[in-house]
Design a protein around this motif. Structure first.
Motif, PDB file in Angstrom:
ATOM      1  N   ILE A  69      37.747 -20.145   4.474  1.00 45.08           N
ATOM      2  CA  ILE A  69      37.036 -18.924   4.828  1.00 45.08           C
ATOM      3  C   ILE A  69      38.021 -17.753   4.758  1.00 45.08           C
ATOM      4  CG2 ILE A  69      35.424 -20.143   6.320  1.00 45.08           C
ATOM      5  CD1 ILE A  69      37.016 -19.111   8.702  1.00 45.08           C
ATOM      6  N   THR A  70      37.490 -16.549   4.642  1.00 45.90           N
ATOM      7  CA  THR A  70      38.342 -15.372   4.534  1.00 45.90           C
ATOM      8  C   THR A  70      38.922 -14.991   5.896  1.00 45.90           C
ATOM      9  OG1 THR A  70      36.407 -13.958   4.793  1.00 45.90           O
ATOM     10  CG2 THR A  70      37.092 -14.479   2.547  1.00 45.90           C
TER      11      THR A  70
ATOM     12  N   TYR B 298      49.390 -14.019  -0.229  1.00 49.06           N
ATOM     13  CA  TYR B 298      48.749 -14.864  -1.245  1.00 49.06           C
ATOM     14  C   TYR B 298      47.423 -15.407  -0.714  1.00 49.06           C
ATOM     15  CZ  TYR B 298      48.102 -18.681  -4.595  1.00 49.06           C
ATOM     16  OH  TYR B 298      47.581 -19.533  -5.548  1.00 49.06           O
ATOM     17  N   PHE B 299      47.425 -15.855   0.531  1.00 47.55           N
ATOM     18  CA  PHE B 299      46.184 -16.357   1.136  1.00 47.55           C
ATOM     19  C   PHE B 299      45.146 -15.248   1.263  1.00 47.55           C
ATOM     20  CE2 PHE B 299      43.958 -16.361   5.288  1.00 47.55           C
ATOM     21  CZ  PHE B 299      42.923 -17.212   4.926  1.00 47.55           C
TER      22      PHE B 299
ATOM     23  N   GLU C 297      42.438 -16.671  -0.923  1.00 46.88           N
ATOM     24  CA  GLU C 297      41.712 -17.589  -0.034  1.00 46.88           C
ATOM     25  C   GLU C 297      42.142 -19.037  -0.271  1.00 46.88           C
ATOM     26  OE1 GLU C 297      37.547 -16.829  -0.494  1.00 46.88           O
ATOM     27  OE2 GLU C 297      37.878 -14.662  -0.596  1.00 46.88           O
ATOM     28  N   ASP C 298      43.433 -19.200  -0.485  1.00 37.86           N
ATOM     29  CA  ASP C 298      43.995 -20.521  -0.761  1.00 37.86           C
ATOM     30  C   ASP C 298      45.374 -20.606  -0.115  1.00 37.86           C
ATOM     31  OD1 ASP C 298      44.437 -23.075  -1.905  1.00 37.86           O
ATOM     32  OD2 ASP C 298      45.515 -22.155  -3.575  1.00 37.86           O
TER      33      ASP C 298
ATOM     34  N   GLY D 135      52.597 -20.443  11.164  1.00 37.32           N
ATOM     35  CA  GLY D 135      51.171 -20.485  11.453  1.00 37.32           C
ATOM     36  C   GLY D 135      50.261 -20.731  10.262  1.00 37.32           C
ATOM     37  N   ILE D 136      50.802 -20.781   9.053  1.00 36.22           N
ATOM     38  CA  ILE D 136      49.911 -20.799   7.894  1.00 36.22           C
ATOM     39  C   ILE D 136      49.286 -22.170   7.643  1.00 36.22           C
ATOM     40  CG2 ILE D 136      51.566 -21.365   6.034  1.00 36.22           C
ATOM     41  CD1 ILE D 136      50.209 -18.956   4.499  1.00 36.22           C
ATOM     42  N   GLN D 137      49.998 -23.236   7.953  1.00 35.50           N
ATOM     43  CA  GLN D 137      49.411 -24.563   7.741  1.00 35.50           C
ATOM     44  C   GLN D 137      48.316 -24.857   8.764  1.00 35.50           C
ATOM     45  OE1 GLN D 137      49.587 -26.607   5.209  1.00 35.50           O
ATOM     46  NE2 GLN D 137      51.031 -25.223   4.174  1.00 35.50           N
TER      47      GLN D 137
END
Length: 299
Positions: free
Chosen positions: A10-11, A191-192, A196-197, A206-208
């Protein structure tokens, strides 16, 4: 064997509305802000603001999230999809509103809250090559070009070291300008935000956890339907903006062509009249033949 497709996430704006307000997910927001601000951020609470609304039609072009960190600073996060030429003024208004909302009438100016404004922009804004801009307030001498500093008493009174630590700070993240692979931990978050990946090898703070929590498959059926409607709203709004913007440019271009043609015709008539005058015709007669006001010819 076909390549494995990236897991649908999700965004970030939707996550701010539904997921990041939970203390269980503070770690995700803390990670993003820590990478952006370059220091460890610990969130104490999510604060409600006038623009934190939930209905489909209320400001779905913008999502506000206001948090308070462990230093007592307030951080505003806004996601903006539509073009706004006066967005800089709106940022200023937003920070000013937050400051006044959190200042009681009887309190001294020294207690004014510090505000950090984080703006995630999905439209082309301004002129510049970078994709992240940071703005602060400093005072520079006109004659000596020195930087004004706080004295010891002011540092104790404000609890700050530098003057720019008192005034609001602004971060502008221009998503459309990010066209590179993620080479830093902050890049992994950008990048996320754009794609959205989240790749398995990403190691930003926190990204994982975001990859796990933001999985579309982890939402209930009701939440998935609400998310789909939200995305439809954004696409519809973006279509309206682009259509109106394109139509405006086309009409402006056509109007410019018409004006240019008219100006060309007037210039041609003036040249004809001037040649008639050179051949001995009076200004009045030449103007009448060319079909222009005599005043134009005389000037």
């Amino acid at each position: 064997m076909s390549a494995r497709l990236p897991r649908k996430l999700i965004t970030f704006d939707w996550a701010m509305k539904r997921l990041l307000r939970s203390k269980a997910n503070f770690e995700i927001l803390e990670g993003f802000l820590s990478e952006l601000l370059g220091e460890d951020i610990f969130i104490l609470e999510i604060l409600e603001s006038e623009s934190n609304k939930e209905s489909r039609r209320d400001k779905y072009n913008r999502v506000d999230l206001k948090v308070k960190n462990c230093k007592g600073e307030l951080i505003i996060i806004e996601v903006q999809f539509e073009r706004e030429l006066d967005y800089l003024q709106r940022m200023l208004y937003g920070t000013s509103r937050v400051i006044t909302e959190h200042q009681k009438e009887s309190q001294a100016y020294a207690t004014l809250v510090k505000v950090i404004s984080v703006n995630i922009l999905y439209f082309d804004f301004g002129h510049g090559s970078d994709y992240i801009y940071h703005g602060t307030t400093t005072f520079t001498g006109i004659h000596d070009h020195d930087k004004l500093e706080l004295d010891i008493r002011q540092q104790k009174q404000y609890g700050k070291i530098q003057i720019n630590n008192i005034y609001p700070e602004y971060y502008l993240i221009r998503i459309n300008n990010f066209n590179r692979i993620a080479t830093t931990s902050l890049d992994e978050w950008i990048y996320f935000l754009k794609n959205e990946d989240i790749k398995d090898e990403f190691k930003a703070k926190g990204i994982q956890k975001a990859k796990k929590s933001f999985s579309l498959l982890s939402l209930t059926e009701k939440e998935q339907l609400a998310y789909a409607r939200y995305q439809d709203d954004l696409r519809y709004e973006a279509s309206l903006v682009e259509s109106n913007y394109g139509l405006g440019r086309m009409e402006g271009k056509e109007e410019g062509i018409e004006i240019g043609i008219e100006q060309g015709i007037e210039k041609g008539k003036l040249e004809v009249a001037n040649r008639l005058v050179e051949k001995g015709m009076s200004a009045e007669e030449a103007a009448a033949v060319a079909g222009i006001p005599v005043e134009l010819l005389r000037n």
